[in-house]
Every structure is written in C-alpha cells, then in structure tokens.
Design an enzyme around this catalytic site. Structure first.
Site, PDB file in Angstrom:
ATOM      1  CB  ALA A  74       9.310 -43.958  13.673  1.00 53.37           C
ATOM      2  CG  ASP A  75      14.083 -48.555  15.399  1.00 56.33           C
ATOM      3  OD1 ASP A  75      14.487 -48.800  14.241  1.00 56.33           O
ATOM      4  OD2 ASP A  75      14.269 -49.332  16.353  1.00 56.33           O
ATOM      5  CB  THR A  76       8.916 -50.345  13.193  1.00 57.93           C
ATOM      6  OG1 THR A  76       8.236 -49.085  13.144  1.00 57.93           O
ATOM      7  CG2 THR A  76       7.890 -51.458  13.365  1.00 57.93           C
ATOM      8  N   GLY A 111       8.946 -47.148  18.260  1.00 62.33           N
ATOM      9  CA  GLY A 111       9.359 -46.001  19.053  1.00 62.33           C
ATOM     10  C   GLY A 111       9.399 -44.804  18.128  1.00 62.33           C
TER      11      GLY A 111
END
Length: 193
Positions: A74-76, A111
């Site tokens: 994930a990427d925040t 994402g």
C-alpha cells in the site's frame, strides 16, 4: 476456501497491526522502492502504481515466500488544497503540514495492490478527515515525539495527541491509519475464490 498466507510488503508497524486484526496468517517483509509521483499521472494512478511496484518488488526479492502467498502492499498520501503531503523530511516541513491541516478538512488516499499468482488487484480508498484548530505548542509537542516523520501528512490519527483534535471523519478510519481493511479483505476474498 482457506485464505493463503499474506506477504505484507511494508515496513509500517501500523499496517502490521491492522492486518493482524483480520486474524489471518501473514509475514511482513521489507521492500525499498521509490515513492515518486509522476506529474502526468493522476493521484489515483500514482498511489496504485506505487503500491503495485512495492508488491512486484516483494515478489522479486522473496520468490519462495511469494510463490504461494497473496502479496499485499500500500501507499498512503494526504491531499490538502491540491497539494500532496507525503512523509515530512524534517521538523519545519512537519510543522508546515500540520498547521495547514488545522481547522480544515483534507483527504487521505491509500492505494493498495494484491498479487496472487497471475491475478492482480489494485484500488484506492479515500477518507475525509476534519481537524479542530490545534495550538502551536501542541503541534510542537507532537513533533517532538518523532511520530510525524514516518506518516503521510505528518500525523497518525491513532496518536493520542492527534486523536483529540479530530472533529470528523467520513469513510474508513483504518484507511487513515494506513490500510482500508474492509476493502482489502473483500479483495482478498475475491482473489481466493
């Protein structure tokens, strides 16, 4: 059907804590991939691409572990006034980020990517968060804890100091912490059918 082991491609202790809430077996692994935004791509395209790059790097680095596991990454990022707030690089940047969020509403976008054999799923979850105004001395006290430096937008909603200034949340709370659990769980279930 039994859920396969999850290979969590993340160094985030918060993502490990969140995934543990699902009570499914997982292994966390370290991946170092650049989290660079491409100017020509949308925010959603960027966070989904970055998450997928992390998952693919985990597959490359850990071929044995990933061969029978679902890889999750994930990427925040935080979006406020058209600006993307990633992890602050120092105290001044953390202060500027936190001051810009006071008394206002911003969006937290995560994402995430799942890879399982030849199957792939990427998506983005968005949560809107509103803060009450926070005195500068409280912001400085929070920065002094060191907590802002590994978090997009320079804050953790679960941190006691910050939690006391949240006046509203629209969407998944866990997304703000770093992983939209219900969306991820639903995607995992679809992958193993």
């Amino acid at each position: 059907m039994r859920t396969p082991n999850i290979l969590l491609a993340s160094q985030s202790p918060r993502r490990r804590e969140l995934l543990a809430l699902l009570a499914i077996p997982f292994t966390a692994v370290r991946v170092d991939t650049p989290e660079q935004f491409e100017c020509a791509a949308s925010l959603e395209e960027n966070v989904r691409r970055i998450a997928e790059e992390k998952a693919r790097e985990a597959r490359r680095l850990y071929p044995e572990e990933s061969s029978s596991s679902i890889i999750l990454s994930a990427d925040t990022v935080v979006e406020h006034d058209g600006l993307i707030l990633q992890k602050p690089q120092g105290e001044e940047e953390a202060l500027a980020m936190l001051q810009s969020l006071q008394g206002r509403t911003h969006s937290v976008h995560t994402g995430y990517a799942l890879l399982y054999g030849e199957r792939k799923h990427t998506a983005m979850a968005t949560t809107r968060v509103t803060f009450n105004a926070m005195p500068k001395r409280e912001i400085m006290r929070y920065i002094a804890t060191g907590s802002p430096f590994d978090k997009a937008g320079a804050y953790g909603i679960q941190d006691p100091v910050m939690a006391s200034y949240v006046s509203g949340i629209e969407g998944c709370y866990y997304n703000v912490v770093g992983l939209p659990l219900s969306a991820v769980w639903a995607a995992i279930q679809k992958m193993v059918v």
